[in-house]
Motif scaffolding. Structure first.
Motif, PDB file in Angstrom:
ATOM      1  N   ASP A 147      16.445  20.713  38.870  1.00  0.00           N
ATOM      2  CA  ASP A 147      15.508  21.491  39.675  1.00  0.00           C
ATOM      3  C   ASP A 147      16.229  22.520  40.539  1.00  0.00           C
ATOM      4  N   PHE A 148      17.525  22.305  40.776  1.00  0.00           N
ATOM      5  CA  PHE A 148      18.323  23.223  41.589  1.00  0.00           C
ATOM      6  C   PHE A 148      18.502  24.561  40.880  1.00  0.00           C
ATOM      7  N   ILE A 149      18.758  24.504  39.574  1.00  0.00           N
ATOM      8  CA  ILE A 149      18.888  25.727  38.774  1.00  0.00           C
ATOM      9  C   ILE A 149      17.501  26.079  38.242  1.00  0.00           C
ATOM     10  N   THR A 150      16.973  27.217  38.656  1.00  0.00           N
ATOM     11  CA  THR A 150      15.606  27.588  38.289  1.00  0.00           C
ATOM     12  C   THR A 150      15.531  28.736  37.294  1.00  0.00           C
ATOM     13  N   GLY A 151      16.660  29.367  36.995  1.00  0.00           N
ATOM     14  CA  GLY A 151      16.688  30.472  36.046  1.00  0.00           C
ATOM     15  C   GLY A 151      18.111  30.933  35.852  1.00  0.00           C
ATOM     16  N   ALA A 152      18.316  31.966  35.056  1.00  0.00           N
ATOM     17  CA  ALA A 152      19.658  32.491  34.818  1.00  0.00           C
ATOM     18  C   ALA A 152      20.197  33.127  36.102  1.00  0.00           C
ATOM     19  N   GLY A 153      21.143  32.453  36.732  1.00  0.00           N
ATOM     20  CA  GLY A 153      21.701  32.937  37.990  1.00  0.00           C
ATOM     21  C   GLY A 153      20.810  32.710  39.195  1.00  0.00           C
ATOM     22  N   VAL A 154      19.738  31.942  39.033  1.00  0.00           N
ATOM     23  CA  VAL A 154      18.779  31.696  40.110  1.00  0.00           C
ATOM     24  C   VAL A 154      18.804  30.223  40.472  1.00  0.00           C
ATOM     25  N   LYS A 155      18.905  29.928  41.768  1.00  0.00           N
ATOM     26  CA  LYS A 155      18.956  28.539  42.198  1.00  0.00           C
ATOM     27  C   LYS A 155      18.151  28.334  43.471  1.00  0.00           C
ATOM     28  N   ASP A 156      17.830  27.077  43.730  1.00  0.00           N
ATOM     29  CA  ASP A 156      17.047  26.703  44.906  1.00  0.00           C
ATOM     30  C   ASP A 156      17.982  26.576  46.092  1.00  0.00           C
TER      31      ASP A 156
END
Length: 278
Positions: A147-156
């Motif tokens: 859940d921490f990684i939400t997309g390519a290069g995107v994190k919570d």
């Protein structure tokens, strides 16, 4: 690479207000690999003194954000007495990086970059890892790696928030594992990386697909699925636009390899189950 916009580097042990243009500095292998014109100050974590790897009484393993790839590799090969230990070296090798990178790059940096091919994301997601995040006011929160990684290069990760560590539960370390990786090139970045884990207690099976997708996907089954069920679970969960697209592989190829490697790890782990029964 020189970062000519950096005006100051401060020790993270000195608490100061976070401001625009700040960035955490761990190993620096990403920060110094390309221009960072938006940055003005680096907050150096290298002297925080965090223990790289801690095995707790409950059997869980806490990996500090400042733990290097080299430290994790040595621990997996020499100190970790658990069925999942080989997976540590397999994921470290997925970096395909020189010893210079291994001795500087940190586990926290790999997660916080959030790149699809990040092998430490693959490792910690597959082993059901939990991130410990610390805000500027000192408050803590936990979030699963998947859940921490939400997309390519995107994190919570909020502004100024810090990834303190990742904890792998004891039960995950006791799992039998299967690892598959594919790349378009002999020494290229991972185009697909799939890890399977088989729980020896309840017989459940988990398959984690990463590198082929913009974020890691972990599929858990209470009993090992057949081929059709596994394929359906992946196709239903991963949208067409969530198969990653860059020079290291087109989405159609990544989907094909993701499904193929998932089936390979499923078969390998089912074979282990059948051999155990016999």
């Amino acid at each position: 690479m020189d970062l000519n916009t950096i005006a100051d580097v401060r020790d993270a042990r000195r608490r100061e207000a976070w401001r625009p243009g700040d960035a955490w500095l761990g190993g620096g292998t990403y920060l110094f690999s390309e221009p960072q014109p938006h940055l003005r100050r680096l907050v150096d974590l290298s002297r925080m003194g965090w223990e790289p790897l801690t095995r707790h009484e409950d059997g869980s393993l806490e990996i500090a954000a400042t733990c290097t790839v080299a430290q994790l590799s040595r621990f997996g090969r020499r100190s970790l007495d658990a069925p999942a230990a080989p997976l540590f070296e397999q994921c470290c090798r997925a970096f395909l990086a020189s010893f210079k990178i291994w001795n500087m790059a940190t586990i926290g940096g790999n997660l916080c970059n959030g790149l699809p091919a990040g092998p430490m994301i693959s490792l910690t997601a597959a082993l059901d890892g939990t991130c410990l995040l610390q805000a500027q006011d000192g408050s803590l929160r936990e979030v699963k790696v998947v859940d921490f990684i939400t997309g390519a290069g995107v994190k919570d990760l909020a502004e100024g928030e810090l990834l303190r560590s990742v904890t792998l539960p004891a039960r995950a370390l006791e799992c039998r594992t299967a690892f598959r990786q594919a790349s378009l090139y002999g020494l290229g970045r991972s185009g697909a990386l799939v890890i399977g884990t088989l729980d020896p207690v309840d017989g459940s099976l988990a398959v984690t697909v990463s590198a082929a997708t913009v974020r890691p996907f972990r599929f858990w089954f209470p009993l090992p699925p057949d081929r059709a069920r596994l394929r359906l679970a992946i196709d239903e969960a991963v949208r067409p636009d969530e198969w990653f697209d860059d020079i290291h592989g087109l989405p159609a190829w990544r989907r094909h390899m993701g499904l193929r490697l998932a089936e390979e790890v499923r078969r390998e782990l089912i074979t282990l189950t059948e051999e155990g029964v016999r």
